[in-house]
Design a protein around this motif. Sequence first.
Motif, PDB file in Angstrom:
ATOM      1  N   GLU A  98      87.022  77.081  35.852  1.00 35.36           N
ATOM      2  CA  GLU A  98      85.987  77.772  36.626  1.00 35.36           C
ATOM      3  C   GLU A  98      86.576  78.375  37.900  1.00 35.36           C
ATOM      4  OE1 GLU A  98      81.734  76.933  38.953  1.00 35.36           O
ATOM      5  OE2 GLU A  98      82.653  75.346  37.746  1.00 35.36           O
ATOM      6  N   ALA A  99      87.462  77.627  38.557  1.00 39.13           N
ATOM      7  CA  ALA A  99      88.076  78.120  39.790  1.00 39.13           C
ATOM      8  C   ALA A  99      88.966  79.328  39.518  1.00 39.13           C
ATOM      9  CB  ALA A  99      88.886  77.000  40.447  1.00 39.13           C
ATOM     10  N   LEU A 100      89.754  79.259  38.451  1.00 42.17           N
ATOM     11  CA  LEU A 100      90.621  80.380  38.097  1.00 42.17           C
ATOM     12  C   LEU A 100      89.798  81.612  37.731  1.00 42.17           C
ATOM     13  CD1 LEU A 100      93.341  78.543  35.976  1.00 42.17           C
ATOM     14  CD2 LEU A 100      93.635  79.540  38.247  1.00 42.17           C
ATOM     15  N   SER A 101      88.704  81.396  37.036  1.00 40.54           N
ATOM     16  CA  SER A 101      87.831  82.502  36.660  1.00 40.54           C
ATOM     17  C   SER A 101      87.238  83.173  37.895  1.00 40.54           C
ATOM     18  CB  SER A 101      86.715  81.992  35.746  1.00 40.54           C
ATOM     19  OG  SER A 101      85.820  83.027  35.403  1.00 40.54           O
ATOM     20  N   HIS A 102      86.879  82.357  38.877  1.00 40.08           N
ATOM     21  CA  HIS A 102      86.329  82.913  40.119  1.00 40.08           C
ATOM     22  C   HIS A 102      87.358  83.803  40.813  1.00 40.08           C
ATOM     23  CE1 HIS A 102      84.069  83.183  43.856  1.00 40.08           C
ATOM     24  NE2 HIS A 102      85.158  82.809  44.511  1.00 40.08           N
ATOM     25  N   LEU A 103      88.600  83.332  40.892  1.00 38.38           N
ATOM     26  CA  LEU A 103      89.650  84.127  41.534  1.00 38.38           C
ATOM     27  C   LEU A 103      89.918  85.418  40.770  1.00 38.38           C
ATOM     28  CD1 LEU A 103      92.296  81.440  42.576  1.00 38.38           C
ATOM     29  CD2 LEU A 103      91.045  82.967  44.108  1.00 38.38           C
ATOM     30  N   ALA A 104      89.944  85.328  39.450  1.00 40.86           N
ATOM     31  CA  ALA A 104      90.245  86.504  38.632  1.00 40.86           C
ATOM     32  C   ALA A 104      89.192  87.594  38.796  1.00 40.86           C
ATOM     33  CB  ALA A 104      90.361  86.102  37.164  1.00 40.86           C
ATOM     34  N   ARG A 105      87.962  87.189  39.077  1.00 38.66           N
ATOM     35  CA  ARG A 105      86.878  88.172  39.222  1.00 38.66           C
ATOM     36  C   ARG A 105      86.884  88.861  40.583  1.00 38.66           C
ATOM     37  NH1 ARG A 105      83.753  83.938  36.970  1.00 38.66           N
ATOM     38  NH2 ARG A 105      82.825  83.564  39.027  1.00 38.66           N
ATOM     39  N   LYS A 106      87.586  88.285  41.537  1.00 40.94           N
ATOM     40  CA  LYS A 106      87.593  88.866  42.876  1.00 40.94           C
ATOM     41  C   LYS A 106      88.453  90.129  42.901  1.00 40.94           C
ATOM     42  CE  LYS A 106      85.967  87.294  46.007  1.00 40.94           C
ATOM     43  NZ  LYS A 106      84.606  87.450  46.582  1.00 40.94           N
ATOM     44  N   ARG A 107      87.890  91.176  43.459  1.00 42.81           N
ATOM     45  CA  ARG A 107      88.665  92.418  43.573  1.00 42.81           C
ATOM     46  C   ARG A 107      89.906  92.185  44.425  1.00 42.81           C
ATOM     47  NH1 ARG A 107      88.679  96.655  47.270  1.00 42.81           N
ATOM     48  NH2 ARG A 107      89.393  98.652  46.410  1.00 42.81           N
ATOM     49  N   ARG A 108      89.734  91.433  45.489  1.00 43.95           N
ATOM     50  CA  ARG A 108      90.859  91.071  46.342  1.00 43.95           C
ATOM     51  C   ARG A 108      90.573  89.688  46.929  1.00 43.95           C
ATOM     52  NH1 ARG A 108      92.722  95.180  50.918  1.00 43.95           N
ATOM     53  NH2 ARG A 108      93.291  96.317  49.015  1.00 43.95           N
ATOM     54  N   PRO A 109      91.366  88.680  46.590  1.00 45.86           N
ATOM     55  CA  PRO A 109      91.124  87.336  47.129  1.00 45.86           C
ATOM     56  C   PRO A 109      91.134  87.344  48.656  1.00 45.86           C
ATOM     57  CG  PRO A 109      92.709  87.246  45.333  1.00 45.86           C
ATOM     58  CD  PRO A 109      92.500  88.701  45.646  1.00 45.86           C
ATOM     59  N   ASP A 110      90.142  86.706  49.254  1.00 49.76           N
ATOM     60  CA  ASP A 110      90.070  86.622  50.702  1.00 49.76           C
ATOM     61  C   ASP A 110      89.788  85.176  51.105  1.00 49.76           C
ATOM     62  OD1 ASP A 110      87.425  86.282  49.966  1.00 49.76           O
ATOM     63  OD2 ASP A 110      86.729  88.179  50.801  1.00 49.76           O
ATOM     64  N   TYR A 111      89.606  84.960  52.395  1.00 53.52           N
ATOM     65  CA  TYR A 111      89.424  83.594  52.882  1.00 53.52           C
ATOM     66  C   TYR A 111      88.172  82.958  52.295  1.00 53.52           C
ATOM     67  CZ  TYR A 111      89.536  79.640  56.085  1.00 53.52           C
ATOM     68  OH  TYR A 111      89.598  78.373  56.608  1.00 53.52           O
ATOM     69  N   LYS A 112      87.119  83.737  52.184  1.00 57.21           N
ATOM     70  CA  LYS A 112      85.875  83.226  51.617  1.00 57.21           C
ATOM     71  C   LYS A 112      86.083  82.769  50.179  1.00 57.21           C
ATOM     72  CE  LYS A 112      80.998  84.503  51.062  1.00 57.21           C
ATOM     73  NZ  LYS A 112      79.994  85.596  51.252  1.00 57.21           N
ATOM     74  N   ALA A 113      86.903  83.498  49.432  1.00 53.11           N
ATOM     75  CA  ALA A 113      87.186  83.129  48.042  1.00 53.11           C
ATOM     76  C   ALA A 113      87.949  81.811  47.973  1.00 53.11           C
ATOM     77  CB  ALA A 113      87.983  84.233  47.359  1.00 53.11           C
ATOM     78  N   ILE A 114      88.852  81.594  48.923  1.00 51.54           N
ATOM     79  CA  ILE A 114      89.620  80.350  48.944  1.00 51.54           C
ATOM     80  C   ILE A 114      88.707  79.162  49.240  1.00 51.54           C
ATOM     81  CG2 ILE A 114      91.445  79.097  50.168  1.00 51.54           C
ATOM     82  CD1 ILE A 114      92.870  81.789  50.510  1.00 51.54           C
ATOM     83  N   LEU A 115      87.777  79.343  50.160  1.00 54.01           N
ATOM     84  CA  LEU A 115      86.805  78.286  50.438  1.00 54.01           C
ATOM     85  C   LEU A 115      85.989  77.971  49.182  1.00 54.01           C
ATOM     86  CD1 LEU A 115      85.401  79.334  53.950  1.00 54.01           C
ATOM     87  CD2 LEU A 115      87.240  77.711  53.449  1.00 54.01           C
ATOM     88  N   LYS A 116      85.612  79.013  48.460  1.00 54.75           N
ATOM     89  CA  LYS A 116      84.822  78.827  47.238  1.00 54.75           C
ATOM     90  C   LYS A 116      85.626  78.094  46.174  1.00 54.75           C
ATOM     91  CE  LYS A 116      81.371  79.459  44.364  1.00 54.75           C
ATOM     92  NZ  LYS A 116      80.083  78.742  44.522  1.00 54.75           N
ATOM     93  N   VAL A 117      86.893  78.421  46.037  1.00 49.70           N
ATOM     94  CA  VAL A 117      87.746  77.741  45.061  1.00 49.70           C
ATOM     95  C   VAL A 117      87.816  76.249  45.367  1.00 49.70           C
ATOM     96  CG1 VAL A 117      90.145  77.470  44.289  1.00 49.70           C
ATOM     97  CG2 VAL A 117      89.121  79.740  44.412  1.00 49.70           C
ATOM     98  N   HIS A 118      87.975  75.918  46.635  1.00 54.13           N
ATOM     99  CA  HIS A 118      88.019  74.506  47.021  1.00 54.13           C
ATOM    100  C   HIS A 118      86.697  73.813  46.685  1.00 54.13           C
ATOM    101  CE1 HIS A 118      88.018  70.996  49.789  1.00 54.13           C
ATOM    102  NE2 HIS A 118      89.319  70.988  49.530  1.00 54.13           N
TER     103      HIS A 118
END
Length: 254
Positions: free
Chosen positions: A41-61
């Motif tokens: 699920e975490a990898l899928s979230h990152l793959a969907r991001k146009r550009r990983p940002d700080y908010k995306a990293i918080l979400k992955v955690h």
Amino acid sequence: MSFDPFGDFETAGYLRNHQRLKDPVEVKESEHFVFELSIEEALSHLARKRRPDYKAILKVHKILFGGFYPWAGKDRNELVPHLAIFKGAYNDPHSTIFERPDFIKRSVDYALKLAADKKKFQERPGEVMGQLAFAHPFLDGNGRTLLLVFMELCYRARFAINWSRTNKDDYLRALSDEIRAPFQGHLDNYLKPFVTAITSRDEWPQMIGGIRGLDGLDKEDITYESLDNPEVQQLYKTYRAQLQDAPAVPGADD
């Protein structure tokens, strides 16, 4: 000193985990179980991001550790803004200093900026990983969260690291050296022999599950001190001063 930044270990367990576990072995096993269930699920979230940002990293955690820690997805600046975190005693010259809470996002943003220059990133992957590790955004789970982010950044830059060939102790030693003396090639020199062609994202969950030492800079020998401590303030000033020769490093002139 046990790692108890909330000051309620006896009543709430290690870092207020949902099960209120205190035993280190039980904590490690339960935490890792939750992590493995959430990798895809975490990898899928990152793959969907146009550009990983700080908010995306918080979400992955939050995705990875929300089943174990109620505070997952919140960084140190939100949870314990008054504390500095170290690996080892803060007054030990061999300890590892992590970014002060109010500069965490700035350091992560700088790492992402470095990774955006794909050619340079391929040549200096250790600088990006070192900057992410120095930021140490979370109270726990940094290594695993940041590895997933780093793998995604590498994928977008069209290369990968063959983590199965790396050695846990050698890697952590190079990573610690990179944090203590950044942008001097410590981690670049270690990682370069393991640079390889990109692999399918489908292979990552199994690959990640087999990597040892993902959180080598978490849990073991982690300490904290108040940012009001004059000695701690001086440590950060000294650390910033050594970055003066590294252009565009965040906070170097602060």
